[in-house]
Design a protein around this motif. Structure first.
Motif, PDB file in Angstrom:
ATOM      1  N   ARG A 105       0.788  -1.222   0.000  1.00 12.64           N
ATOM      2  CA  ARG A 105       0.000   0.000   0.000  1.00 12.64           C
ATOM      3  C   ARG A 105       0.821   1.272   0.000  1.00 12.64           C
ATOM      4  N   HIS A 195      -6.903  -0.622  -1.662  1.00 13.11           N
ATOM      5  CA  HIS A 195      -8.199  -0.700  -0.995  1.00 13.11           C
ATOM      6  C   HIS A 195      -9.086  -1.649  -1.800  1.00 13.11           C
ATOM      7  N   LYS A 198     -12.514   0.940  -2.760  1.00 14.67           N
ATOM      8  CA  LYS A 198     -12.402   2.355  -3.065  1.00 14.67           C
ATOM      9  C   LYS A 198     -11.582   2.581  -4.331  1.00 14.67           C
ATOM     10  N   GLN A 200      -9.183   4.501  -6.971  1.00 17.77           N
ATOM     11  CA  GLN A 200      -8.000   5.338  -6.811  1.00 17.77           C
ATOM     12  C   GLN A 200      -7.733   6.138  -8.085  1.00 17.77           C
TER      13      GLN A 200
END
Length: 269
Positions: A105, A195, A198, A200
Motif C-alpha cells: 500500500r 483498498h 475504493k 484510486q
C-alpha cells in the motif's frame, strides 16, 4: 533476565510507545508483539524530506511525526512487515545513507544519520521479516507500491508535458507514481492492494493498461502480461511536518541472555 521480567518490561515499553502518540494513536499491545528498537530517520515526503520517529516491532513498523523531541508524536502509521521489501540505494544529492521501503500500500525512501545506523536498521527489519516467513505467519506479496515522485522533481505533467501552474496542480497516479495534471488523471479504478473497493486516481496511460489487462483476464489470455508486472501500485502519502535532526537509533541487544534497552525519554523522571 528471566522471561517473565522481559515480558513485563516489553509490555511497559509498548505502553510507553502507545502513550507517546496520545489518544489519536492506535493501540499497539498485542500477544506476542515485541518492541525491537526505535530511532529517528528522515523520510522522503511528497514535498520534501522530513524527520520521523520509527519503532520496529517483530511484526510491524510504526512511525509518526515529531511533536516534542523524544516525548510526543502524531500521525501514527503502522506497516505490517509481511508486506515489506527493502532495496539498498546509493547516496542521493539530498538524502544520504538511504534505502527504499516497499509494501503493497505504500513505498517511500528513508535515510539514517550514518551508514552504520542504516545497516543496523536494514538488518533488523530484514531479520524480523525472515522470522515471520519462517514462522509461516505471512505469504510473499507480488504487487508492491512504487514510490511517488516528489513534487519538486517535475515542473511538467509527465503525460501531456504541460507546465504545472497554480491552477494546473500536481497529482500522483496511484499505479505508477508519476506526477500528472488533473486532465491526465481523471480516471479512477479499484486497486485491490491499496483498498478492496475504493477507487484510486490513475493516469490516462495506466487506465488504458488497466482496461487492456481486464480484457486479457476476461478472455483467459494466459500469455497477456499484466500491467501490475510493469507498473507497481502507488500508495497515499502523508502530510509532512518539519522537525528536528535525527538522533541515534536504539535496539534490543542480546548479551548473554540479557537485554539492554534505554528507557524512553517520556518515562524518565
Amino acid at each position: 533476565m528471566d522471561l517473565l521480567t522481559f515480558a513485563k518490561e516489553n509490555r511497559e515499553r509498548i505502553q510507553a510507545v502507545e502513550n507517546s502518540f496520545g489518544p489519536s494513536g492506535t493501540p499497539l499491545s498485542k500477544p506476542g508483539r515485541v518492541l525491537k528498537g526505535q530511532g529517528r530517520l528522515v523520510k522522503q515526503g511528497r514535498r520534501k524530506p522530513q524527520p520521523k520517529v520509527f519503532f520496529l516491532f517483530n511484526d510491524v513498523l510504526v512511525y509518526g511525526s515529531i511533536l516534542l523531541n523524544g516525548r510526543w508524536y502524531q500521525k501514527q502509521k503502522i506497516i505490517p512487515l509481511e508486506h515489506m521489501k527493502l532495496e539498498d540505494l546509493e547516496d542521493g544529492v539530498v538524502m544520504k545513507n538511504q534505502w527504499l521501503i516497499r509494501t503493497q500500500r505504500k513505498s517511500f525512501y528513508v535515510s539514517a544519520p550514518s551508514s552504520e545506523e542504516k545497516l543496523a536498521w536494514m538488518e533488523h527489519i530484514e531479520q524480523c521479516c525472515l522470522n515471520l516467513l519462517q514462522g509461516g505467519s505471512c505469504q510473499p506479496v507480488p504487487t508492491l507500491a512504487p514510490t511517488w515522485i516528489p513534487d519538486q522533481l517535475a515542473y511538467k505533467c509527465m503525460r501531456c508535458f504541460k507546465k504545472f501552474t497554480t491552477t494546473k496542480r500536481r497529482h500522483h497516479c496511484r499505479k505508477c507514481g508519476f506526477l500528472v495534471c488533473n486532465s491526465c488523471s481523471k480516471q479512477r479504478v479499484v486497486l485491490g492492494h491499496i483498498h478492496p473497493t475504493k477507487k484510486q486516481r490513475v493516469c490516462s496511460l495506466c487506465h488504458t493498461r488497466n482496461d487492456e489487462d481486464e480484457v486479457h483476464r476476461k478472455r483467459g489470455d494466459s500469455t497477456g502480461k499484466s500491467s501490475s508486472e510493469e507498473d507497481d501500485v502507488a500508495a497515499s502519502s502523508d502530510e509532512e511536518d518539519g522537525e528536528q535532526d535525527c538522533s541515534q537509533s536504539s535496539w534490543l541487544d542480546s548479551q548473554d541472555g540479557h537485554y539492554v534497552y534505554p528507557k524512553p525519554m517520556h518515562l524518565r523522571h
